[in-house]
Design an enzyme around this catalytic site. Structure first.
Site, short mmCIF file in Angstrom:
data_model
loop_
_atom_site.label_atom_id
_atom_site.label_comp_id
_atom_site.label_asym_id
_atom_site.label_seq_id
_atom_site.Cartn_x
_atom_site.Cartn_y
_atom_site.Cartn_z
N HIS A 67 13.76 29.68 65.23
CA HIS A 67 13.39 28.32 64.84
C HIS A 67 12.36 27.76 65.81
O HIS A 67 12.57 27.75 67.02
CB HIS A 67 14.64 27.44 64.83
CG HIS A 67 14.46 26.14 64.12
ND1 HIS A 67 14.47 26.01 62.76
CD2 HIS A 67 14.25 24.89 64.60
CE1 HIS A 67 14.30 24.74 62.42
NE2 HIS A 67 14.15 24.04 63.53
N ASP A 121 10.17 24.54 66.64
CA ASP A 121 10.02 23.10 66.44
C ASP A 121 8.66 22.62 66.91
O ASP A 121 8.31 22.78 68.09
CB ASP A 121 11.10 22.34 67.22
CG ASP A 121 12.46 22.42 66.56
OD1 ASP A 121 12.54 22.19 65.35
OD2 ASP A 121 13.45 22.69 67.26
N MET A 146 7.57 18.63 62.67
CA MET A 146 7.93 17.22 62.85
C MET A 146 6.64 16.49 63.23
O MET A 146 6.45 16.06 64.36
CB MET A 146 9.01 17.07 63.92
CG MET A 146 10.35 17.57 63.47
SD MET A 146 11.59 17.58 64.78
CE MET A 146 11.37 19.25 65.40
N MET A 197 18.79 17.32 58.83
CA MET A 197 18.91 17.07 60.27
C MET A 197 20.25 16.41 60.57
O MET A 197 20.62 15.41 59.95
CB MET A 197 17.77 16.16 60.74
CG MET A 197 16.38 16.75 60.63
SD MET A 197 16.16 18.22 61.68
CE MET A 197 16.42 17.52 63.33
N GLY A 220 13.44 15.11 67.34
CA GLY A 220 12.57 14.76 68.46
C GLY A 220 12.99 15.32 69.80
O GLY A 220 12.15 15.58 70.65
N PHE A 221 14.28 15.52 70.00
CA PHE A 221 14.76 16.02 71.28
C PHE A 221 15.91 16.99 71.07
O PHE A 221 16.75 16.78 70.19
CB PHE A 221 15.25 14.87 72.18
CG PHE A 221 14.16 13.94 72.62
CD1 PHE A 221 13.41 14.21 73.75
CD2 PHE A 221 13.88 12.80 71.88
CE1 PHE A 221 12.39 13.35 74.14
CE2 PHE A 221 12.86 11.94 72.27
CZ PHE A 221 12.12 12.21 73.41
N GLY A 222 15.96 18.04 71.88
CA GLY A 222 17.07 18.97 71.84
C GLY A 222 18.27 18.43 72.60
O GLY A 222 18.15 17.50 73.40
N GLY A 223 19.44 19.01 72.36
CA GLY A 223 20.63 18.68 73.14
C GLY A 223 21.34 17.41 72.73
O GLY A 223 22.21 16.93 73.46
N ASP A 230 20.32 21.38 61.39
CA ASP A 230 19.70 21.44 62.71
C ASP A 230 20.08 20.21 63.51
O ASP A 230 19.80 19.09 63.09
CB ASP A 230 18.18 21.50 62.53
CG ASP A 230 17.40 21.60 63.84
OD1 ASP A 230 18.03 21.76 64.90
OD2 ASP A 230 16.16 21.53 63.79
N GLY A 231 20.74 20.45 64.66
CA GLY A 231 21.06 19.35 65.56
C GLY A 231 22.52 19.33 65.98
O GLY A 231 23.40 19.14 65.15
N GLY A 232 22.76 19.58 67.26
CA GLY A 232 24.12 19.49 67.78
C GLY A 232 25.07 20.56 67.28
O GLY A 232 26.29 20.36 67.25
N GLY A 277 20.38 25.77 69.55
CA GLY A 277 19.53 25.97 70.72
C GLY A 277 20.34 26.08 71.99
O GLY A 277 20.63 27.18 72.46
N SER A 278 20.73 24.93 72.51
CA SER A 278 21.49 24.90 73.77
C SER A 278 22.74 25.76 73.71
O SER A 278 23.05 26.49 74.66
CB SER A 278 21.89 23.45 74.11
OG SER A 278 20.76 22.61 74.15
#
Length: 215
Positions: free
Chosen positions: A33, A35, A68, A137, A142-145, A175-177, A197-198
């Site tokens: 992925h 971004d 994005m 989403m 806009g931000f990871g984590g 995607d996200g968390g 990701g994280s």
């Protein structure tokens, strides 16, 4: 049915990006992925075409590019030329949806449509039969984590119902968390592709982490 795991390189070690992608692929990630943030559509700037070109030379996995950015139709051709396999853009981005999907398809690539958390799935309904993937989403882009927004499970389920009622084969990506706990929630709601990701890149055992998401 096993889910697809897409490794978000936003959380990878950029000094060793090639080996990080290989590590994720060896652990079982079928997608990478990517971004792209422009600092306008979202309040952050990430990376762009030169990094994608380099990544495309190293990756064996499907390059899952998430734009994005404002007015993505202006850039899809260049992302296609630099290695993207799937190009996903936001419904809220300003480009004409049907025209942008058509352009992506004309370049021989798959087209994904992304929705921010506050955008109801009903706004994407008329485009469902045009696209190859729907990205929901589960955090503000806009931000990871960031922390997972639990209300998004209802949105995933609603999207799955719409897709099923039309007899379409449009996978839902989230995607996200995403982690071991939230993965169960989104899979139960109907998600097919999980971006992480994280959770992956910070795991002591990435292969076990991928297995947790996929199974």
């Amino acid at each position: 049915m096993e889910k697809i795991v897409s490794a978000s390189i936003l959380s990878a070690d950029f000094l060793n990006l090639g080996s990080e992608i290989k590590r994720a692929e060896d652990a079982g990630c079928r997608y990478t992925h990517f971004d792209v943030m422009d600092g306008v559509f979202v309040p952050n700037i990430s990376y762009g075409l030169p990094v994608l070109k380099a990544v495309s030379k190293a990756a064996r996995s499907v390059l899952d590019v998430h734009l994005m950015i404002t007015d993505p139709i202006r850039y899809v051709e260049r992302f296609a030329e630099n290695g993207a396999d799937i190009i996903t853009f936001h419904l809220e981005s300003g480009s004409d949806i049907a025209e942008t999907v058509g352009k992506i398809h004309s370049l021989g690539k798959k087209a994904g449509l992304a929705l921010k958390p506050k955008t109801p799935v009903s706004e994407a309904e008329k485009y469902i039969d045009m696209i190859d993937m729907l990205l929901i989403m589960t955090v503000e882009p806009g931000f990871g984590g960031q922390g997972f927004i639990s209300d998004m499970t209802e949105k995933i389920a609603a999207a799955k119902k719409i897709i099923g009622s039309r007899g379409l084969d449009v996978p839902i990506e989230v995607d996200g968390g995403i982690n071991g706990s939230t993965a169960e929630l989104v899979k139960n709601a109907g998600a097919d592709i999980l971006v992480a990701g994280s959770y992956l890149f910070k795991a002591q055992d990435m292969e076990a982490a991928v297995r947790t998401l996929a199974e």
